[in-house]
Design a protein around this motif. Structure first.
Motif, PDB file in Angstrom:
ATOM      1  N   THR A   1      53.541  19.413 135.681  1.00  0.00           N
ATOM      2  CA  THR A   1      53.700  18.770 136.991  1.00  0.00           C
ATOM      3  C   THR A   1      52.330  18.574 137.633  1.00  0.00           C
ATOM      4  OG1 THR A   1      54.006  20.891 138.115  1.00  0.00           O
ATOM      5  CG2 THR A   1      55.983  19.733 137.383  1.00  0.00           C
ATOM      6  N   ALA A   2      52.233  17.560 138.474  1.00  0.00           N
ATOM      7  CA  ALA A   2      51.021  17.261 139.234  1.00  0.00           C
ATOM      8  C   ALA A   2      51.359  17.307 140.717  1.00  0.00           C
ATOM      9  CB  ALA A   2      50.466  15.890 138.865  1.00  0.00           C
ATOM     10  N   ALA A   3      50.676  18.182 141.458  1.00  0.00           N
ATOM     11  CA  ALA A   3      50.892  18.281 142.909  1.00  0.00           C
ATOM     12  C   ALA A   3      49.799  19.142 143.508  1.00  0.00           C
ATOM     13  CB  ALA A   3      52.263  18.881 143.236  1.00  0.00           C
ATOM     14  N   ASP A   4      49.467  18.870 144.762  1.00  0.00           N
ATOM     15  CA  ASP A   4      48.542  19.719 145.521  1.00  0.00           C
ATOM     16  C   ASP A   4      47.206  19.912 144.805  1.00  0.00           C
ATOM     17  OD1 ASP A   4      50.587  20.091 147.442  1.00  0.00           O
ATOM     18  OD2 ASP A   4      51.416  21.719 146.233  1.00  0.00           O
ATOM     19  N   MET A   5      46.695  18.849 144.192  1.00  0.00           N
ATOM     20  CA  MET A   5      45.413  18.880 143.493  1.00  0.00           C
ATOM     21  C   MET A   5      45.392  19.874 142.328  1.00  0.00           C
ATOM     22  SD  MET A   5      43.350  16.609 144.528  1.00  0.00           S
ATOM     23  CE  MET A   5      43.264  15.433 145.871  1.00  0.00           C
ATOM     24  N   ARG A   6      46.532  20.065 141.710  1.00  0.00           N
ATOM     25  CA  ARG A   6      46.610  20.956 140.562  1.00  0.00           C
ATOM     26  C   ARG A   6      47.588  20.401 139.539  1.00  0.00           C
ATOM     27  NH1 ARG A   6      42.827  22.455 142.796  1.00  0.00           N
ATOM     28  NH2 ARG A   6      42.120  24.574 143.318  1.00  0.00           N
ATOM     29  N   PHE A   7      47.288  20.683 138.254  1.00  0.00           N
ATOM     30  CA  PHE A   7      48.272  20.521 137.190  1.00  0.00           C
ATOM     31  C   PHE A   7      48.890  21.899 136.947  1.00  0.00           C
ATOM     32  CE2 PHE A   7      45.285  17.038 135.916  1.00  0.00           C
ATOM     33  CZ  PHE A   7      46.164  15.991 136.082  1.00  0.00           C
ATOM     34  N   ARG A   8      50.206  21.935 136.771  1.00  0.00           N
ATOM     35  CA  ARG A   8      50.881  23.190 136.479  1.00  0.00           C
ATOM     36  C   ARG A   8      51.760  22.998 135.256  1.00  0.00           C
ATOM     37  NH1 ARG A   8      50.817  22.783 142.120  1.00  0.00           N
ATOM     38  NH2 ARG A   8      49.824  24.548 143.178  1.00  0.00           N
ATOM     39  N   PRO A   9      51.512  23.761 134.177  1.00  0.00           N
ATOM     40  CA  PRO A   9      50.460  24.750 134.031  1.00  0.00           C
ATOM     41  C   PRO A   9      49.094  24.090 133.905  1.00  0.00           C
ATOM     42  CG  PRO A   9      51.545  24.432 131.936  1.00  0.00           C
ATOM     43  CD  PRO A   9      52.311  23.620 132.933  1.00  0.00           C
ATOM     44  N   ALA A  10      48.044  24.845 134.212  1.00  0.00           N
ATOM     45  CA  ALA A  10      46.684  24.324 134.112  1.00  0.00           C
ATOM     46  C   ALA A  10      46.086  24.574 132.735  1.00  0.00           C
ATOM     47  CB  ALA A  10      45.803  24.966 135.191  1.00  0.00           C
ATOM     48  N   ARG A  11      46.788  25.346 131.904  1.00  0.00           N
ATOM     49  CA  ARG A  11      46.313  25.631 130.542  1.00  0.00           C
ATOM     50  C   ARG A  11      47.488  25.546 129.584  1.00  0.00           C
ATOM     51  NH1 ARG A  11      41.941  28.058 128.100  1.00  0.00           N
ATOM     52  NH2 ARG A  11      40.984  28.328 130.146  1.00  0.00           N
ATOM     53  N   ILE A  12      47.276  24.844 128.503  1.00  0.00           N
ATOM     54  CA  ILE A  12      48.290  24.694 127.461  1.00  0.00           C
ATOM     55  C   ILE A  12      47.697  25.218 126.156  1.00  0.00           C
ATOM     56  CG2 ILE A  12      49.632  23.048 126.102  1.00  0.00           C
ATOM     57  CD1 ILE A  12      49.480  21.137 128.527  1.00  0.00           C
ATOM     58  N   THR A  13      48.452  26.065 125.447  1.00  0.00           N
ATOM     59  CA  THR A  13      48.006  26.567 124.150  1.00  0.00           C
ATOM     60  C   THR A  13      49.000  26.114 123.089  1.00  0.00           C
ATOM     61  OG1 THR A  13      46.966  28.505 125.162  1.00  0.00           O
ATOM     62  CG2 THR A  13      47.422  28.615 122.805  1.00  0.00           C
ATOM     63  N   VAL A  14      48.484  25.467 122.048  1.00  0.00           N
ATOM     64  CA  VAL A  14      49.342  24.967 120.969  1.00  0.00           C
ATOM     65  C   VAL A  14      48.756  25.411 119.634  1.00  0.00           C
ATOM     66  CG1 VAL A  14      50.076  22.964 122.304  1.00  0.00           C
ATOM     67  CG2 VAL A  14      48.085  22.776 120.826  1.00  0.00           C
ATOM     68  N   PRO A  15      49.565  25.515 118.618  1.00  0.00           N
ATOM     69  CA  PRO A  15      49.026  25.823 117.284  1.00  0.00           C
ATOM     70  C   PRO A  15      48.078  24.718 116.800  1.00  0.00           C
ATOM     71  CG  PRO A  15      51.391  26.182 117.360  1.00  0.00           C
ATOM     72  CD  PRO A  15      51.029  25.454 118.611  1.00  0.00           C
ATOM     73  N   ALA A  16      46.955  25.109 116.227  1.00  0.00           N
ATOM     74  CA  ALA A  16      46.027  24.124 115.686  1.00  0.00           C
ATOM     75  C   ALA A  16      46.729  23.271 114.636  1.00  0.00           C
ATOM     76  CB  ALA A  16      44.813  24.824 115.079  1.00  0.00           C
ATOM     77  N   GLY A  17      46.579  21.961 114.741  1.00  0.00           N
ATOM     78  CA  GLY A  17      47.210  21.039 113.813  1.00  0.00           C
ATOM     79  C   GLY A  17      48.507  20.456 114.325  1.00  0.00           C
ATOM     80  N   ASP A  18      49.046  21.005 115.414  1.00  0.00           N
ATOM     81  CA  ASP A  18      50.245  20.407 116.012  1.00  0.00           C
ATOM     82  C   ASP A  18      49.889  19.119 116.750  1.00  0.00           C
ATOM     83  OD1 ASP A  18      51.826  22.501 115.161  1.00  0.00           O
ATOM     84  OD2 ASP A  18      52.743  22.834 117.132  1.00  0.00           O
TER      85      ASP A  18
END
Length: 443
Positions: free
Chosen positions: A55-72
């Motif tokens: 989501t985008a609101a209040d000058m922030r992306f939520r979540p601000a960090r995304i972790t995915v498996p390498a190669g996905d």
């Protein structure tokens, strides 16, 4: 003042759905940072797709960090729950385009082989903290590049020399305070315009303005007067307006409006003073630092007439609209009425024996002022809604000190002809352009 959050409030918890696709996924890359592209190219595709709701609101992306498996392969479903447009641009070059309020866009980020930065590319949004970090578990790790945000304005090579001669054709902004208009209802049109202006001798830059000037037009009235202001956004990004002279809930009146939109802002003045108005859109520092401010004078009851009356709005100049400089409090110049040292080149005027009133507003955005006229003493001081000194008092005043957004007036009588400099007595700011002069000549 910051606006309250409008509309829905994001929970900050993202829904992460991992789907297993049959067969190897074709790699999807767009032009972008070479190191990021190379990392994605070097990793072995897993054949999996990770889909993340952001989501985008209040000058922030939520979540601000995304972790995915390498190669996905990563797919981001961006929902804008704000009342303003936003976008998401990735370091790889992938981007959503502008996403309107309440809308969702799907961004295929491609195969993720290492850290990737993302941000909103609207002016000032990235610098205000609207960023997204993509990281991986396993696979390649590399330092994310510091690619500048698309649309960001770099600081130009120009510098301000307040001692420079602006030339024979220079015309200073008329500093005469407006008279009180007739009637008790004042209808005003304000148009947001992006205008290239000369801000110092030989220095021009594009400023965000109300009605094409920095500061915007000075308005005037009395206690009990009603102001009906129609704001039209003729600019390229969203803007709003906040009138300190009115007291009302900011939710609707001060909301940001998109290019091409208008709103009507109505308030009744109940308190006297010189009040600031300014853009109410976040990051407010960027909009103020780019020129979106002005003054409203509400006369105290029974304000005595004077021979001459001037309005001076002090503010800071940041070449290139540099938000980092604004945050660091490092202006390239300090100026009265939108031009560094303009009244040294075109002095204000008076005659001996004239009582002169100086209305002063400190528009900031960061620095205080200590207004002083060399060779004169003030016998009247009015600051932030009250008299601190009157002509019948035995004492006198040498400065009018004001904090950012503060305002007031001082009065003096010039006894003899001559040139009387006026300055912000913070000398570094006077040297940077916060100075001028009054030329007092015999009648």
């Amino acid at each position: 003042m910051p606006l309250p959050r409008l509309g829905g409030i994001a929970t900050g918890v993202a829904l992460v759905v991992v789907a297993v696709l049959i067969g190897a996924a074709a790699q999807h890359l767009t032009s972008g940072d070479p190191a990021t592209v190379a990392a994605a190219a070097a990793v072995t595709p897993t054949g999996h797709t990770t889909t993340v709701a952001v989501t985008a609101a209040d000058m922030r992306f939520r979540p601000a960090r995304i972790t995915v498996p390498a190669g996905d392969r990563l797919v981001i479903e961006l929902t804008n729950t704000d009342q303003r447009r936003h976008d998401l641009v990735l370091q790889t070059g992938a981007k959503t385009g502008l996403v309107g309020a309440g809308h969702t866009a799907r961004l295929d980020a491609g195969i993720i082989g290492g850290p990737v930065d993302g941000w909103c590319s609207l002016p000032g949004h990235r610098q205000a903290g609207m960023t997204l970090a993509i990281t991986t578990t396993g696979g390649h790790e590399h330092m994310a590049a510091t690619t500048p945000a698309p649309g960001a304005t770099p600081s130009p090579a120009a510098t301000v020399d307040p001692m420079a001669d602006p030339g024979r054709d220079f015309r200073a902004r008329d500093a005469a305070a407006p008279s009180v208009p007739a009637g008790r209802l004042h209808t005003i049109s304000l148009h947001v315009r992006e205008v290239q202006l000369e801000v110092a001798p030989g220095v021009r830059q594009t400023m965000w303005t109300y009605n094409g000037t920095v500061p915007g037009p000075t308005l005037r009235g009395r206690i009990g007067d009603t102001f009906e202001v129609t704001l039209t956004n003729d600019g390229s990004v969203d803007h709003g307006v906040d009138f300190h002279a009115g007291a009302l809930a900011p939710d609707t009146a001060m909301r940001p409006i998109e290019p091409g939109q208008s709103l009507t802002y109505r308030f009744t003045a109940t308190k006297a003073g010189i009040w600031m108005y300014h853009c109410s859109t976040m990051p407010m520092l960027l909009h103020l630092g780019n020129g979106m401010y002005g003054a409203v004078i509400i006369d105290p009851p029974d304000l005595a007439p004077v021979d001459r009356e001037y309005a001076l709005v002090q503010s800071e100049l940041f070449l290139g609209g540099d938000l980092a400089k604004m945050r660091a409090g490092q202006p390239d110049a300090v100026m009265f009425n939108g031009y560094a040292a303009q009244y040294t080149h075109a002095p204000l005027t008076a005659h001996p024996g004239d009582r002169v009133r100086f209305w002063v507003l400190d528009a900031g955005p960061n620095r205080s002022t200590s207004f002083h006229v060399v060779g004169a003493q003030f016998d009247t001081v009015y600051a932030e809604g009250r008299y601190q000194l009157r002509p019948s008092d035995p004492g006198g005043a040498q400065v009018l000190p004001l904090s950012p957004a503060g305002g007031g007036f001082v009065e003096t009588v010039f006894a003899a002809p001559g040139h009387y400099p006026f300055v912000d007595h913070a000398m570094a700011d006077a040297d940077s352009g916060a100075r001028g002069a009054i030329e007092v000549t015999a009648r």
